[in-house]
Design a protein around this motif. Structure first.
Motif, mmCIF file in Angstrom:
data_model
loop_
_atom_site.group_PDB
_atom_site.id
_atom_site.type_symbol
_atom_site.label_atom_id
_atom_site.label_comp_id
_atom_site.label_asym_id
_atom_site.label_seq_id
_atom_site.Cartn_x
_atom_site.Cartn_y
_atom_site.Cartn_z
ATOM 1 N N TYR A 102 0.845 -1.191 0.000
ATOM 2 C CA TYR A 102 0.000 0.000 0.000
ATOM 3 C C TYR A 102 0.886 1.249 0.000
ATOM 4 O O TYR A 102 2.004 1.225 0.515
ATOM 5 C CB TYR A 102 -0.945 -0.005 1.208
ATOM 6 C CG TYR A 102 -1.872 -1.204 1.222
ATOM 7 C CD1 TYR A 102 -2.554 -1.575 0.063
ATOM 8 C CD2 TYR A 102 -2.057 -1.982 2.369
ATOM 9 C CE1 TYR A 102 -3.399 -2.689 0.039
ATOM 10 C CE2 TYR A 102 -2.898 -3.094 2.364
ATOM 11 C CZ TYR A 102 -3.556 -3.439 1.193
ATOM 12 O OH TYR A 102 -4.375 -4.533 1.167
ATOM 13 N N ALA A 103 0.356 2.333 -0.552
ATOM 14 C CA ALA A 103 1.133 3.572 -0.666
ATOM 15 C C ALA A 103 1.639 4.035 0.693
ATOM 16 O O ALA A 103 0.909 3.976 1.690
ATOM 17 C CB ALA A 103 0.260 4.652 -1.292
ATOM 18 N N ASP A 104 2.880 4.472 0.751
ATOM 19 C CA ASP A 104 3.439 4.960 2.008
ATOM 20 C C ASP A 104 3.130 6.450 2.170
ATOM 21 O O ASP A 104 2.368 7.027 1.382
ATOM 22 C CB ASP A 104 4.948 4.667 2.082
ATOM 23 C CG ASP A 104 5.731 5.411 1.010
ATOM 24 O OD1 ASP A 104 5.154 6.300 0.360
ATOM 25 O OD2 ASP A 104 6.917 5.099 0.827
ATOM 26 N N SER A 105 3.739 7.069 3.181
ATOM 27 C CA SER A 105 3.401 8.464 3.483
ATOM 28 C C SER A 105 3.758 9.406 2.331
ATOM 29 O O SER A 105 3.238 10.508 2.235
ATOM 30 C CB SER A 105 4.110 8.899 4.761
ATOM 31 O OG SER A 105 5.497 8.690 4.588
ATOM 32 N N GLU A 106 4.665 8.951 1.469
ATOM 33 C CA GLU A 106 5.019 9.798 0.313
ATOM 34 C C GLU A 106 4.277 9.377 -0.950
ATOM 35 O O GLU A 106 4.649 9.752 -2.056
ATOM 36 C CB GLU A 106 6.532 9.733 0.081
ATOM 37 C CG GLU A 106 7.285 10.476 1.153
ATOM 38 C CD GLU A 106 8.773 10.152 1.132
ATOM 39 O OE1 GLU A 106 9.555 11.076 0.953
ATOM 40 O OE2 GLU A 106 9.114 8.966 1.299
ATOM 41 N N ASN A 107 3.246 8.559 -0.729
ATOM 42 C CA ASN A 107 2.406 8.093 -1.827
ATOM 43 C C ASN A 107 3.137 7.175 -2.805
ATOM 44 O O ASN A 107 2.727 7.029 -3.956
ATOM 45 C CB ASN A 107 1.804 9.297 -2.571
ATOM 46 C CG ASN A 107 0.360 9.010 -2.954
ATOM 47 O OD1 ASN A 107 -0.224 8.054 -2.438
ATOM 48 N ND2 ASN A 107 -0.183 9.803 -3.845
ATOM 49 N N ASP A 108 4.228 6.592 -2.364
ATOM 50 C CA ASP A 108 4.975 5.667 -3.215
ATOM 51 C C ASP A 108 4.443 4.241 -3.040
ATOM 52 O O ASP A 108 4.166 3.813 -1.914
ATOM 53 C CB ASP A 108 6.469 5.682 -2.856
ATOM 54 C CG ASP A 108 7.132 6.956 -3.337
ATOM 55 O OD1 ASP A 108 6.645 7.524 -4.336
ATOM 56 O OD2 ASP A 108 8.121 7.387 -2.715
ATOM 57 N N ILE A 109 4.311 3.553 -4.149
ATOM 58 C CA ILE A 109 3.835 2.169 -4.121
ATOM 59 C C ILE A 109 4.969 1.260 -4.603
ATOM 60 O O ILE A 109 5.528 1.484 -5.678
ATOM 61 C CB ILE A 109 2.599 1.995 -5.018
ATOM 62 C CG1 ILE A 109 1.429 2.801 -4.438
ATOM 63 C CG2 ILE A 109 2.218 0.530 -5.170
ATOM 64 C CD1 ILE A 109 0.214 2.898 -5.333
ATOM 65 N N VAL A 110 5.274 0.265 -3.796
ATOM 66 C CA VAL A 110 6.328 -0.686 -4.167
ATOM 67 C C VAL A 110 5.665 -2.000 -4.570
ATOM 68 O O VAL A 110 4.761 -2.471 -3.887
ATOM 69 C CB VAL A 110 7.298 -0.905 -2.985
ATOM 70 C CG1 VAL A 110 8.245 -2.060 -3.270
ATOM 71 C CG2 VAL A 110 8.066 0.368 -2.691
ATOM 72 N N LYS A 111 6.108 -2.559 -5.685
ATOM 73 C CA LYS A 111 5.524 -3.831 -6.131
ATOM 74 C C LYS A 111 6.641 -4.835 -6.432
ATOM 75 O O LYS A 111 7.583 -4.518 -7.150
ATOM 76 C CB LYS A 111 4.675 -3.604 -7.381
ATOM 77 C CG LYS A 111 3.893 -4.817 -7.788
ATOM 78 C CD LYS A 111 2.849 -4.473 -8.848
ATOM 79 C CE LYS A 111 2.030 -5.692 -9.223
ATOM 80 N NZ LYS A 111 2.696 -6.588 -10.178
ATOM 81 N N ILE A 112 6.511 -5.977 -5.821
ATOM 82 C CA ILE A 112 7.496 -7.045 -6.046
ATOM 83 C C ILE A 112 6.744 -8.258 -6.601
ATOM 84 O O ILE A 112 5.736 -8.667 -6.026
ATOM 85 C CB ILE A 112 8.193 -7.462 -4.716
ATOM 86 C CG1 ILE A 112 8.712 -6.252 -3.918
ATOM 87 C CG2 ILE A 112 9.260 -8.522 -4.950
ATOM 88 C CD1 ILE A 112 9.983 -5.640 -4.423
#
Lengths: 158, 326
Positions: B116-126
Motif C-alpha cells: 500500500y502507498a506509504d506516506s510519500e504516496n509511493d507504491i512498491v511492487k514485487i
C-alpha cells in the motif's frame, strides 16, 4: 485536481466532482463517443485555468469512433455563465474515447487546430479534454495547443 | 522538431538514478521478501534472486520491475508435489505474511505483492515467481526451473506445468547485450518500455520487447541517429511479428518460443500499434511526444513567462459551429 505542463509552465484546476460528472455523462452514451463544451476562467496571473462547468450540445451525432457536435441552441447558456461573477466563458471542449486511450486522433488534432485558430474563439489557448475508458479503467488527457505545439498536462504530486 | 533530441530527453528523464529514494524503497522491500522466503522455506529453497528489468539493466524510473525468482528444490513439496502445489503454497505464505500491508494476487506465472502507498504516496511492487528444479540437485548444474502457469499466457493454458526455463541465462543474455550496446539496444528497449507504459494492461511482456529488439539488431542494419534506429526496430516488429514463421527463442530454453506468449490477435494488435506509431509520426513529428513522452517529473524547467492569452479585448465566445472529434 490540478494538472500542469511543466514545459510551458501553465496549469489547470478542475473540480473532482465535475470530472466525475463528465465521466458519468460520457459513459451513459457507451459504446458511442460523447462530449461537450468546457466553461471556466483564468487566475489573476493568467497562469492557471479553472474549469468549472460544462454545457452539453443540443445537437450532435455520435458513433463509437466519432463525435460531431453543433453549437445550435446553446447561446443563452454561454451568456448566462458570462454574466456570473466572476465571469465564466468558453475555455475548451471535451469528448470521450470508449474502449480507447485518451490520445488525440488525427481528427481530434484537426479539430483542436480549427478551434484554436478560429476567429470566433476569443481565447488563444482552448483546452481539450479526452476521457479514455474501458471496463476497468478511465484515464483523462488534457491537451492545449500553445505556440503551435500540442502539450499534455500531467497531474503533479503535491 | 528534432525527434532524436526528444528521444534522448525521454531516456534521460526516465533514468532510474533520478529516483534513487524510490529505488531504495524497492530494494528494501525486495530484500525483506527474499529473506522471508528463504527463512520460511529453509532447506527447500536455493537463494532467491532478482530478475526483471532492474537486474537486466533495462529499467525505466516509472516501472522498476522488481521480480524475484524463488528456486525450489525438487522435493520441496513432497516426492509427489506438483508445480500447482508449489505455486499455491508460496501464494498462501505470501498472502498470510503480507495481507495487512499489501495486496497479494495471483498473476500469470508469478505472485504480485503490491504494498500500500506509504506516506510519500509511493507504491512498491514485487513479483515473486516460484520455480522448481527439474531433478534433485540439477539446479546447481544447469540453473533450469519449471514454472507453473496460473492463468492463460498466450498459447500456454492455465494450469499448465510446461514452462521450463533458465532465468539466469535470460537475465545474462539481455544484460550483456544491453550493457555492451548501451547506445543502441539498451536505449531502444527503454524507449519501447516507455511506450508500453502509455498503454492499458498491454499483453506484450517486457521480456518479449527485449528479445525482439535484440533480434531486430541481429537481423537488420540498424544505424543512424536515435530516431532512425527506433524507426527501424518499430518497422521490424510491425513486419515480422504476424508472420507464421516468426519465432522468438527464449534465451533460457531454446525450445520455448516467446512468440507463443501472445495470441494471434495480440500479435496483430502489436503490429498495428507499431504501424500507427510510424504513420502518425510520419504525419506530424510532434506526435512522437504522445507515444514516447518524457517523464514530466524530471523535465528541465524552461521557465518562460508563459500565460494563457486572449485574442482581443473580451472573453465571450460562442464556439465554432460544427466540430468533429474521433
Amino acid at each position: 485536481m490540478i494538472l500542469t505542463n511543466i514545459e510551458i509552465g501553465l496549469s489547470i484546476e478542475i473540480d473532482d466532482k465535475l470530472v466525475g460528472n463528465l465521466i458519468y455523462i460520457g459513459k451513459k452514451h457507451y459504446p458511442n463517443e460523447f462530449g461537450g463544451f468546457l466553461i471556466g476562467n483564468y487566475s489573476d496571473d493568467f497562469k492557471k485555468l479553472n474549469i468549472t462547468d460544462t454545457i452539453l450540445p443540443n445537437r450532435y451525432k455520435s458513433t463509437p469512433f466519432l463525435f460531431e457536435r453543433e453549437n445550435i441552441g446553446v447561446d443563452e447558456q454561454f451568456e448566462k455563465f458570462y454574466k456570473e461573477n466572476p465571469q465564466k466563458f468558453y475555455v475548451g471542449e471535451w469528448h470521450t474515447h470508449p474502449n480507447n486511450l485518451p490520445i488525440p486522433s488525427n481528427m481530434d488534432i484537426k479539430a483542436m487546430n480549427n478551434i484554436t485558430n478560429s476567429k470566433e474563439v476569443a481565447i488563444q489557448n482552448p483546452i481539450f479534454l479526452i476521457i479514455g475508458y474501458n471496463k476497468i479503467k478511465t484515464e483523462l488527457g488534457f491537451y492545449i495547443i500553445f505556440k503551435n505545439k500540442i502539450y499534455k498536462y500531467e497531474t503533479v504530486n503535491k | 522538431m528534432n525527434k532524436s533530441e526528444h528521444l534522448d530527453s525521454v531516456i534521460k528523464t526516465h533514468q532510474i538514478t533520478k529516483e534513487e529514494k524510490l529505488l531504495n524503497k524497492f530494494r528494501e522491500r525486495n530484500k525483506e521478501v527474499k529473506d522471508d522466503l528463504f527463512e520460511h522455506y529453509k532447506g527447500s529453497i536455493y537463494n532467491p534472486f532478482n530478475s526483471g528489468s532492474y537486474a537486466k539493466n533495462t529499467a525505466i524510473n516509472t516501472k522498476f520491475d522488481f521480480d524475484l525468482i524463488a528456486p525450489f528444490k525438487r522435493y520441496a513439496f513432497g516426492t509427489k508435489g506438483t508445480l500447482k502445489e508449489m505455486y499455491e503454497d508460496v501464494y498462501d505464505f505470501l498472502y498470510e505474511k503480507y495481507k495487512d500491508v499489501a495486496k497479494v494476487k495471483k498473476q500469470k506465472v508469478s505472485i504480485g505483492i503490491e504494498f500500500y502507498a506509504d506516506s510519500e504516496n509511493d507504491i512498491v511492487k514485487i513479483d515473486v515467481t516460484p520455480g522448481r528444479e527439474l531433478n534433485e540437485k540439477q539446479y546447481i548444474e544447469d540453473s533450469k526451473l519449471n514454472l507453473y502457469v496460473y492463468s492463460r499466457y498466450g498459447k500456454f493454458d492455465a494450469g499448465s506445468e510446461r514452462i521450463q526455463t533458465n532465468i539466469q541465462a535470460q537475465i545474462d543474455s539481455i544484460r550483456n547485450r544491453a550493457t555492451t550496446e548501451k547506445d543502441s539496444i539498451r536505449k531502444i528497449i527503454r524507449l519501447l518500455k516507455v511506450w508500453k507504459k502509455t498503454k492499458f494492461d498491454y499483453p506484450t511482456k517486457s521480456y518479449f520487447l527485449e528479445l525482439i529488439t535484440i533480434k531486430a539488431f541481429d537481423n537488420k542494419t540498424i544505424a543512424g541517429n536515435l530516431w532512425d534506429k527506433l524507426k527501424t526496430v518499430l518497422e521490424y516488429i510491425k513486419d515480422e511479428v504476424t508472420k507464421d514463421s516468426f519465432t522468438l527463442k527464449d534465451k533460457g530454453n531454446s525450445s520455448n518460443d516467446l512468440a507463443d506468449t501472445l495470441t494471434e490477435s495480440e500479435k496483430r494488435t502489436l503490429s498495428n500499434d507499431m504501424k500507427n506509431i510510424l504513420d502518425r509520426i510520419e504525419e506530424n513529428d510532434e506526435n512522437i511526444k504522445t507515444y514516447f513522452p518524457e517523464n514530466a517529473k524530471f523535465k528541465e524547467d524552461k521557465k518562460e513567462e508563459n500565460k494563457y492569452q486572449v485574442k482581443g479585448s473580451g472573453f465571450f465566445t460562442i464556439p465554432p459551429k460544427n466540430e468533429r472529434f474521433g
